[in-house]
Design an enzyme around this catalytic site. Structure first.
Site, PDB file in Angstrom:
ATOM      1  N   ARG A 181       0.613  -1.303  -0.196  1.00 50.83           N
ATOM      2  CA  ARG A 181      -0.261   0.061   0.149  1.00 50.83           C
ATOM      3  C   ARG A 181       0.816   1.556  -0.050  1.00 50.83           C
ATOM      4  NH1 ARG A 181      -4.830   0.433   2.288  1.00 50.83           N
ATOM      5  NH2 ARG A 181      -3.961  -1.972   3.010  1.00 50.83           N
ATOM      6  N   TYR A 237     -14.739  -1.733   2.947  1.00 47.33           N
ATOM      7  CA  TYR A 237     -14.790  -0.911   4.634  1.00 47.33           C
ATOM      8  C   TYR A 237     -14.762  -0.149   4.636  1.00 47.33           C
ATOM      9  CZ  TYR A 237     -10.052  -4.694   2.563  1.00 47.33           C
ATOM     10  OH  TYR A 237      -9.584  -4.944   2.218  1.00 47.33           O
ATOM     11  N   CYS A 288     -25.838  -2.985  -9.225  1.00 42.59           N
ATOM     12  CA  CYS A 288     -27.224  -2.806  -8.344  1.00 42.59           C
ATOM     13  C   CYS A 288     -26.234  -3.068  -7.505  1.00 42.59           C
ATOM     14  CB  CYS A 288     -27.926  -3.758  -9.145  1.00 42.59           C
ATOM     15  SG  CYS A 288     -28.698  -2.618 -11.082  1.00 42.59           S
TER      16      CYS A 288
HETATM   17  C1  LIG Z   1      -1.233  -7.895   1.673  1.00 45.62           C
HETATM   18  C2  LIG Z   1      -0.213  -8.206   2.267  1.00 45.62           C
HETATM   19  C3  LIG Z   1       0.893  -8.243   2.398  1.00 45.62           C
HETATM   20  C4  LIG Z   1       0.625  -5.803   1.453  1.00 45.62           C
HETATM   21  O1  LIG Z   1      -0.309  -5.452   2.644  1.00 45.62           O
HETATM   22  P1  LIG Z   1       0.083  -3.716   2.433  1.00 45.62           P
HETATM   23  O2  LIG Z   1      -1.223  -2.917   3.112  1.00 45.62           O
HETATM   24  O3  LIG Z   1      -0.158  -3.581   0.743  1.00 45.62           O
HETATM   25  O4  LIG Z   1       1.621  -3.024   2.858  1.00 45.62           O
HETATM   26  C5  LIG Z   1       2.142  -7.849   2.737  1.00 45.62           C
HETATM   27  N1  LIG Z   1       1.491  -9.051   3.220  1.00 45.62           N
HETATM   28  C6  LIG Z   1       1.006  -9.686   3.190  1.00 45.62           C
HETATM   29  C7  LIG Z   1       1.693 -11.773   3.238  1.00 45.62           C
HETATM   30  C8  LIG Z   1      -0.410  -9.273   2.755  1.00 45.62           C
HETATM   31  O5  LIG Z   1      -1.053 -10.305   2.578  1.00 45.62           O
END
Ligand SMILES: *Cc1c(COP(=O)(O)O)cnc(C)c1O
Length: 418
Positions: free
Chosen positions: A276, A315, A342
């Site tokens: 993220r 969310y 929808c």
């Molecule tokens: C989704 C995920 C990430 C990344 O999460 P962010 O919130 O995008 O940083 C890293 N490791 C695992 C195992 C994940 O499932």
């Protein structure tokens, strides 16, 4: 409130919509690179070299993956397709961290074939992997600290989360893996998601450093790396502040120096698998206002919908919205900003104060560079949009075309109707 900035002018985006029809996501290459360098720079003290394994699920586009690989990132994959994507962009071996759960055997097979680092989610996966395939030389395990750690809305409380081993399982799991031939070891935990408190990451590191020490004391197993997971948050709301990489790094460094450095079970490399924070703030969903509706509330209808961005509907997540071409003199009103699906949760914003909107206005939904396009789905016959790259040289490149009706129907058998 500080308004969130855009790297594009209104005119630039209007022009772009003459070539690429809305909606589309557009990603800012220069900003992604700058951010990657800032993260790597903050952790340059790490013994053996820091690496972020970018969580491919956040933005699984080869062009963005290539940029991140050029910025020294590896890839965190959790499915067969993500492994294939990584292979297709030329990234294999220990530049892949394979962190999955409830893992189908053929995923493990692919990960082994690529030489990826396998991160096990459960103690039962040790015999599952070793019995059906093989125990690799290097193996990582995912720790779930249970009630030692508080959770948050997206990931939930650790003890209720489906991920990871308990502490006892971790300690015996590494021993089992060693008995089955593993020689190199990594430890992982990911207990945060979209977390904006830097202390959280330092506490997670402390927990893992303590566990590394216990593992050494109990079984004389030395870890090669500790993977602190992903979960660094971004300021979706204009009043929030971004995390400070240096502050997180300094906290982790102090913990490392007091628990690991110059011990017999050190040095241990530190890696992360953020998605993220790496690309999230540098993606924008551009959409056109197609309808205005005045009933019990004021509704703005967009040509984008949940298929393009699930987070608000899924969310209740906040995504900032800019209405282009309006200034402070535009009167403001309360709107629900919706798509055409929808489902009543197909809303990008509820009771959002925005400058007065007209049909034809261009709106930009912020922070769609992670878990945006990739979360999309095709329910209700909705197609996923194009993805554009705003390249460092100022030009724009189409890096994924929009889905077509033919794409959507291609898995159906119409033979008896044609
Ligand atoms: C989704 C995920 C990430 C990344 O999460 P962010 O919130 O995008 O940083 C890293 N490791 C695992 C195992 C994940 O499932």
């Amino acid at each position: 409130m500080n308004e969130k900035q855009l790297p594009f002018t209104h005119e630039f985006l209007e022009q772009l919509t003459q070539t690429y029809s809305t909606p589309f996501h557009i990603y800012d290459e220069a900003a992604i690179r700058e951010n990657a360098r800032a993260l790597n720079g903050a952790f340059d003290w790490v013994e053996g070299g820091f690496k972020n394994y970018y969580a491919v699920k956040a933005l699984p586009n080869p062009h963005v993956m290539k940029i991140l690989h050029e910025e020294d990132m590896g890839f965190d994959c959790s499915s067969y397709i993500e492994l294939v994507l990584s292979e297709r962009v030329g990234v294999t071996g220990e530049e892949i961290m394979f962190t999955s759960n409830a893992t189908p055997l053929h995923y493990y097979k692919k990960a082994l074939d690529l030489g990826a680092i396998i991160n096990l989610d459960d103690i039962s996966h040790i015999p599952y992997l070793a019995g059906n395939l093989e125990m690799p030389e290097l193996i990582c395990m995912r720790y779930n600290p249970g009630s030692l750690k508080e959770g948050n809305v997206i990931i939930g409380k650790p003890q209720e989360a489906k991920f990871g081993f308990t502490e006892d399982q971790i300690l015996s799991g590494f021993k089992q893996a060693r008995d089955l031939g593993a020689k190199r070891f990594g430890l992982h935990a990911m207990v945060a998601s979209n977390e904006l408190d830097s202390a959280y990451f330092v506490e997670t590191a402390e927990l893992l450093f303590d566990l590394a020490k216990k593992l050494w004391k109990r079984h004389h197993i030395k870890l090669e790396f500790i993977n602190l997971g992903g979960g660094m948050g971004i300021p979706y709301r204009p009043e929030q502040s971004p995390l400070n990489y240096q502050e997180i790094s300094d906290g982790i460094r102090a913990a490392y120096n007091s628990t690991i450095r110059d011990t017999e079970f050190g040095p241990i490399r530190i890696v992360t698998e953020n998605g993220r924070i790496i690309t999230g703030p540098y993606g924008y969903l551009v959409s056109r206002v197609t309808h205005l509706k005045d009933t019990y509330k004021q509704f703005v209808g967009l040509d984008a919908n949940m298929a393009n961005l699930m987070r608000p509907g899924m969310y209740g997540a906040y995504h900032h919205i800019s209405v282009l071409g309006k200034d402070d003199s535009t009167p403001r009103r309360l709107y629900d900003v919706t798509g055409s699906l929808c489902e009543n949760n197909d809303k990008f914003a509820i009771d959002r104060e925005l400058p007065e909107i007209e049909v034809g206005d261009l709106v930009v939904i912020h922070d769609t560079g992670a878990h945006g396009h990739s979360m999309g789905f095709n329910y209700n016959g909705k197609l996923r949009s194009a993805e554009l790259l705003y390249q460092s040289d100022g030009t724009v490149r189409l890096i994924r075309r929009a889905e077509t009706t033919e794409d959507h129907l291609s898995t159906l058998d119409f033979s008896e109707f044609d």
